[in-house]
Motif scaffolding. Structure first.
Motif, mmCIF file in Angstrom:
data_model
loop_
_atom_site.group_PDB
_atom_site.id
_atom_site.type_symbol
_atom_site.label_atom_id
_atom_site.label_comp_id
_atom_site.label_asym_id
_atom_site.label_seq_id
_atom_site.Cartn_x
_atom_site.Cartn_y
_atom_site.Cartn_z
ATOM 1 N N LEU A 185 0.838 -1.205 0.000
ATOM 2 C CA LEU A 185 0.000 0.000 0.000
ATOM 3 C C LEU A 185 0.869 1.249 0.000
ATOM 4 O O LEU A 185 0.581 2.215 -0.726
ATOM 5 C CB LEU A 185 -0.926 -0.004 1.217
ATOM 6 N N HIS A 186 1.925 1.248 0.804
ATOM 7 C CA HIS A 186 2.820 2.408 0.860
ATOM 8 C C HIS A 186 3.417 2.683 -0.521
ATOM 9 O O HIS A 186 3.424 3.834 -0.985
ATOM 10 C CB HIS A 186 3.934 2.157 1.875
ATOM 11 N N GLU A 187 3.919 1.634 -1.177
ATOM 12 C CA GLU A 187 4.517 1.813 -2.496
ATOM 13 C C GLU A 187 3.486 2.253 -3.518
ATOM 14 O O GLU A 187 3.779 3.069 -4.400
ATOM 15 C CB GLU A 187 5.177 0.503 -2.929
ATOM 16 N N ALA A 188 2.272 1.719 -3.414
ATOM 17 C CA ALA A 188 1.213 2.094 -4.354
ATOM 18 C C ALA A 188 0.807 3.559 -4.182
ATOM 19 O O ALA A 188 0.606 4.275 -5.174
ATOM 20 C CB ALA A 188 0.004 1.187 -4.159
ATOM 21 N N ARG A 189 0.697 4.001 -2.942
ATOM 22 C CA ARG A 189 0.348 5.420 -2.687
ATOM 23 C C ARG A 189 1.446 6.347 -3.191
ATOM 24 O O ARG A 189 1.158 7.408 -3.754
ATOM 25 C CB ARG A 189 0.094 5.625 -1.192
ATOM 26 N N GLN A 190 2.701 5.945 -2.977
ATOM 27 C CA GLN A 190 3.817 6.753 -3.473
ATOM 28 C C GLN A 190 3.779 6.862 -4.995
ATOM 29 O O GLN A 190 3.964 7.945 -5.569
ATOM 30 C CB GLN A 190 5.143 6.118 -3.019
ATOM 31 N N ALA A 191 3.522 5.722 -5.665
ATOM 32 C CA ALA A 191 3.488 5.705 -7.122
ATOM 33 C C ALA A 191 2.320 6.517 -7.656
ATOM 34 O O ALA A 191 2.451 7.233 -8.669
ATOM 35 C CB ALA A 191 3.398 4.262 -7.620
ATOM 36 N N LEU A 192 1.172 6.422 -7.001
ATOM 37 C CA LEU A 192 -0.009 7.178 -7.442
ATOM 38 C C LEU A 192 0.209 8.675 -7.255
ATOM 39 O O LEU A 192 -0.131 9.482 -8.143
ATOM 40 C CB LEU A 192 -1.243 6.729 -6.671
ATOM 41 N N ALA A 193 0.802 9.053 -6.137
ATOM 42 C CA ALA A 193 1.064 10.475 -5.885
ATOM 43 C C ALA A 193 2.024 11.032 -6.925
ATOM 44 O O ALA A 193 1.840 12.143 -7.444
ATOM 45 C CB ALA A 193 1.641 10.645 -4.482
ATOM 46 N N GLU A 194 3.047 10.282 -7.265
ATOM 47 C CA GLU A 194 4.008 10.713 -8.276
ATOM 48 C C GLU A 194 3.331 10.840 -9.640
ATOM 49 O O GLU A 194 3.591 11.805 -10.378
ATOM 50 C CB GLU A 194 5.154 9.709 -8.348
ATOM 51 N N ARG A 195 2.452 9.894 -9.935
ATOM 52 C CA ARG A 195 1.744 9.928 -11.223
ATOM 53 C C ARG A 195 0.822 11.133 -11.314
ATOM 54 O O ARG A 195 0.677 11.739 -12.402
ATOM 55 C CB ARG A 195 0.934 8.631 -11.370
ATOM 56 N N LEU A 196 0.212 11.524 -10.202
ATOM 57 C CA LEU A 196 -0.720 12.656 -10.195
ATOM 58 C C LEU A 196 -0.016 13.990 -9.941
ATOM 59 O O LEU A 196 -0.628 15.059 -10.077
ATOM 60 C CB LEU A 196 -1.791 12.446 -9.125
ATOM 61 N N GLY A 197 1.261 13.920 -9.554
ATOM 62 C CA GLY A 197 2.022 15.136 -9.300
ATOM 63 C C GLY A 197 1.615 15.832 -8.015
ATOM 64 O O GLY A 197 1.639 17.071 -7.941
ATOM 65 N N VAL A 198 1.250 15.041 -6.997
ATOM 66 C CA VAL A 198 0.854 15.625 -5.702
ATOM 67 C C VAL A 198 1.622 14.920 -4.592
ATOM 68 O O VAL A 198 2.266 13.894 -4.799
ATOM 69 C CB VAL A 198 -0.659 15.459 -5.456
ATOM 70 N N GLU A 199 1.541 15.512 -3.386
ATOM 71 C CA GLU A 199 2.111 14.852 -2.218
ATOM 72 C C GLU A 199 1.213 13.693 -1.802
ATOM 73 O O GLU A 199 0.004 13.711 -2.061
ATOM 74 C CB GLU A 199 2.260 15.845 -1.060
ATOM 75 N N VAL A 200 1.794 12.717 -1.144
ATOM 76 C CA VAL A 200 1.024 11.533 -0.746
ATOM 77 C C VAL A 200 -0.154 11.914 0.130
ATOM 78 O O VAL A 200 -1.262 11.369 -0.013
ATOM 79 C CB VAL A 200 1.927 10.518 -0.008
ATOM 80 N N ASP A 201 0.069 12.874 1.038
ATOM 81 C CA ASP A 201 -1.026 13.255 1.945
ATOM 82 C C ASP A 201 -2.092 14.094 1.258
ATOM 83 O O ASP A 201 -3.100 14.457 1.878
ATOM 84 C CB ASP A 201 -0.488 13.981 3.175
#
Length: 227
Positions: free
Chosen positions: A159-175
């Motif tokens: 989950l941590h890696e998936a959230r990091q990857a999604l945030a990077e893809r969307l160009g936002v911070e994880v939080d």
């Protein structure tokens, strides 16, 4: 026909009964069953890597044991092969009335049974299954063990890696990820996508969640929701 000793006759009967699906004659110990089925040097005739005889002190008394190596569980490294763990679960449950125990073997636990205890009726069948190409006693139990390991990997790192990857893809911070993104990632990764399901390594130490595909799928979902 040749002349048979009593042991040879009994041994032949044991094999016939086993091959005929009649199980092991009642009253035999594990040692007697193995001797009759494999000969006096049964410990040398067992399939390689399946098991070995040893003596351990239990409650202060020496006990001769048959240790089954393909039941390794509780490894200190945590890298336990799911099929071995499943085998240990099956035998500790199914052989509960036969004084089966878990003994230390190196840095792990393995299932063992007393050589002078009454032999389980399926002892030879279990040995045959453990020695087969799959080496699995119960595929349903194995499936449950694998699913549990997959969930552990998801909760510990997936989950941590998936959230990091999604945030990077969307160009936002994880939080700053959209509400419900974590649930969408979990449902997509664990539920499978385009026949790509979580892939557990043979030792169970790693799991491939196909995060690139998962993240792209969730991005498309989010675009639809926010459109």
């Amino acid at each position: 026909m040749g002349t048979y000793s009593n042991d040879e006759r009994i041994r032949e009967q044991v094999r016939r009964d086993f091959l005929g699906g009649n199980g092991i004659p009642e009253g035999l110990t594990v040692r007697q069953t193995l001797t009759l089925a494999y000969g006096d040097s049964w410990d040398e005739q067992l399939p390689h890597g399946l098991g070995y005889a040893t003596t351990r002190y239990i409650e202060g008394y020496p006990v001769d044991l048959l240790v089954l190596e393909r039941t390794v569980h509780n490894l200190q490294s945590g890298e336990e092969e799911p099929d071995y763990v499943a085998n240990s679960i099956v035998l500790l449950r199914e052989w509960a009335d036969s004084h089966v125990i878990a003994v230390e073997g190196g840095f792990a636990l393995m299932v063992a049974i007393g050589l002078d205890d009454r032999a389980p009726g399926d002892l030879l069948e279990v040995i045959t299954k453990l020695a087969s190409d799959s080496g699995v006693l119960d595929t349903e139990v194995l499936h449950d063990v694998e699913q549990g390991r997959i969930f552990e990997h998801w909760n510990s790192s997936g989950l941590h890696e998936a959230r990091q990857a999604l945030a990077e893809r969307l160009g936002v911070e994880v939080d700053r990820l959209p509400e419900g993104a974590g649930r969408m990632l979990r449902d997509t990764a664990l539920g499978g996508l385009d026949d790509d399901y979580p892939e557990l390594s043979a030792a169970g130490s790693e799991c491939n969640f196909h995060l690139d595909k998962v993240v792209e799928h969730v991005v498309r979902q989010l675009l639809v929701v926010t459109a």
